[in-house]
Design a protein around this motif. Sequence first.
Motif, PDB file in Angstrom:
ATOM      1  N   PHE A 192       0.840  -1.200   0.000  1.00 31.35           N
ATOM      2  CA  PHE A 192       0.000   0.000   0.000  1.00 31.35           C
ATOM      3  C   PHE A 192       0.874   1.247   0.000  1.00 31.35           C
ATOM      4  N   ASP A 193       0.591   2.169  -0.914  1.00 37.68           N
ATOM      5  CA  ASP A 193       1.335   3.425  -1.012  1.00 37.68           C
ATOM      6  C   ASP A 193       0.369   4.575  -0.760  1.00 37.68           C
ATOM      7  N   ASN A 194       0.552   5.282   0.351  1.00 36.46           N
ATOM      8  CA  ASN A 194      -0.351   6.390   0.681  1.00 36.46           C
ATOM      9  C   ASN A 194       0.170   7.739   0.183  1.00 36.46           C
ATOM     10  N   HIS A 195       1.202   7.731  -0.624  1.00 39.27           N
ATOM     11  CA  HIS A 195       1.812   8.921  -1.221  1.00 39.27           C
ATOM     12  C   HIS A 195       2.572   9.802  -0.247  1.00 39.27           C
ATOM     13  N   ALA A 196       2.579   9.481   1.025  1.00 37.06           N
ATOM     14  CA  ALA A 196       3.290  10.313   1.994  1.00 37.06           C
ATOM     15  C   ALA A 196       4.798  10.267   1.758  1.00 37.06           C
ATOM     16  N   ALA A 197       5.294   9.174   1.210  1.00 36.60           N
ATOM     17  CA  ALA A 197       6.734   9.018   1.007  1.00 36.60           C
ATOM     18  C   ALA A 197       7.283   9.923  -0.091  1.00 36.60           C
ATOM     19  N   ASN A 198       6.440  10.374  -1.013  1.00 37.41           N
ATOM     20  CA  ASN A 198       6.939  11.205  -2.102  1.00 37.41           C
ATOM     21  C   ASN A 198       6.769  12.701  -1.841  1.00 37.41           C
ATOM     22  N   GLY A 199       6.554  13.065  -0.590  1.00 34.76           N
ATOM     23  CA  GLY A 199       6.495  14.469  -0.216  1.00 34.76           C
ATOM     24  C   GLY A 199       5.131  15.113  -0.332  1.00 34.76           C
ATOM     25  N   LYS A 200       4.143  14.376  -0.797  1.00 32.67           N
ATOM     26  CA  LYS A 200       2.796  14.926  -0.910  1.00 32.67           C
ATOM     27  C   LYS A 200       1.971  14.496   0.293  1.00 32.67           C
ATOM     28  N   ALA A 201       0.897  15.217   0.525  1.00 30.88           N
ATOM     29  CA  ALA A 201       0.001  14.859   1.619  1.00 30.88           C
ATOM     30  C   ALA A 201      -0.759  13.591   1.243  1.00 30.88           C
ATOM     31  N   PRO A 202      -0.938  12.659   2.185  1.00 30.90           N
ATOM     32  CA  PRO A 202      -1.688  11.447   1.880  1.00 30.90           C
ATOM     33  C   PRO A 202      -3.125  11.768   1.489  1.00 30.90           C
ATOM     34  N   ALA A 203      -3.672  11.021   0.534  1.00 32.78           N
ATOM     35  CA  ALA A 203      -5.073  11.182   0.147  1.00 32.78           C
ATOM     36  C   ALA A 203      -5.934  10.670   1.295  1.00 32.78           C
TER      37      ALA A 203
END
Length: 69
Positions: A13-24
């Motif tokens: 699961f990728d919540n996008h927090a790792a790429n510097g963006k706010a998690p959806a």
Amino acid sequence: MDMTTSCTSCIFFDNHAANGKAPAADAGLCRFNPPVSQPGPDAHGLWPVVTTNDWCGHFTAQRQTSRAA
């Protein structure tokens, strides 16, 4: 479904927090399978969008240290 075996606890699961963006809010991407290709040659592939309480038969428990890294 128990939250300990849902997408939010899965290693894929990728919540996008790792790429510097706010998690959806309550959503992320499933990285188990490769992205689905699009019909046009210039289109980008898309990762499946899942919610944190979704689940599937490919669940693999998240390692405690990998989220902290």
